[in-house]
Design a protein around this motif. Structure first.
Motif: not given
Length: 213
Positions: A124-142
């Motif tokens: 479960v990801h809380r907050g307005r932005r959820g998991y869209y942070d630096g960890l997602w950015w550098l790891g998702a390849g999207q």
């Protein structure tokens, strides 16, 4: 897409007409000033030519940008990226003359797709932005698709060169601020866009330059 997203509004309340009435993002006009490159149209043709990873990134960026809480809570956003891409493809197959962009189609899909069942112990990801942070950015390849989707949502479909510059700038920001890897991607992107707007409003004098220009 947000997995395990709590469904607060029944899908029947969100027909395509109601989404439009609530101010869903619309495709930006494609007119251009003299000397300006035509901006891409992120609709059926683009969708069919893009990779699955780029399309998934687009849908994530578009979702992350949506300003209206009601649109972010549409039940279909809870399905997987792969399922959403497949449903967008099916829509374009049924409506080959559609001029809706991919984000607008995703909104229709999200409004008319039941939420997936909640799994016990699911993430479960809380907050307005959820998991869209630096960890997602550098790891998702999207990254490329994310920037494209976000900017389409705000009404400024980017050229490929604009997307590339922003992707590199966001990546550089996170790598130069390792203690702030939990900062939302949207905040970093908006900071970069604001800086660009300031530079455009106050152009440099002839003969001067700044690093990175």
């Amino acid at each position: 897409m947000k997995r395990n997203l709590a469904v607060l509004v029944a899908s029947a309340l969100f027909s395509w007409g109601l989404i439009g009435a609530q101010g869903a993002p619309r495709a930006a006009p494609q007119s251009k000033r003299p000397g300006e490159k035509a901006r891409p149209i992120f609709a059926r043709r683009w969708f069919l030519g893009a990779s699955d990873r780029e399309v998934s990134g687009f849908l994530n960026g578009y979702y992350d940008c949506l300003p209206q809480p009601a649109l972010r809570k549409l039940p279909g956003w809870g399905i997987s990226d792969e399922a959403m891409v497949a449903k967008v493809y099916a829509f374009y197959e049924r409506h080959r003359a559609s001029r809706l962009d991919v984000g607008q189609v995703a909104l229709e899909v999200a409004a008319n797709t039941p939420a997936p069942p909640q799994l016990a112990g699911g993430e479960v990801h809380r907050g307005r932005r959820g998991y869209y942070d630096g960890l997602w950015w550098l790891g998702a390849g999207q990254q490329v698709g994310y920037v494209e989707g976000y900017l389409v949502c705000v009404g400024h479909p980017p050229t490929r060169s604009e997307t590339g510059r922003l992707v590199r700038a966001i990546t550089a920001w996170y790598r130069s601020h390792p203690p702030r890897e939990d900062s939302p991607i949207a905040d970093v992107l908006e900071e970069l866009l604001q800086a660009r707007r300031k530079r455009s409003a106050h152009p440099r004098k002839s003969g001067t330059s700044t690093p990175g220009s």
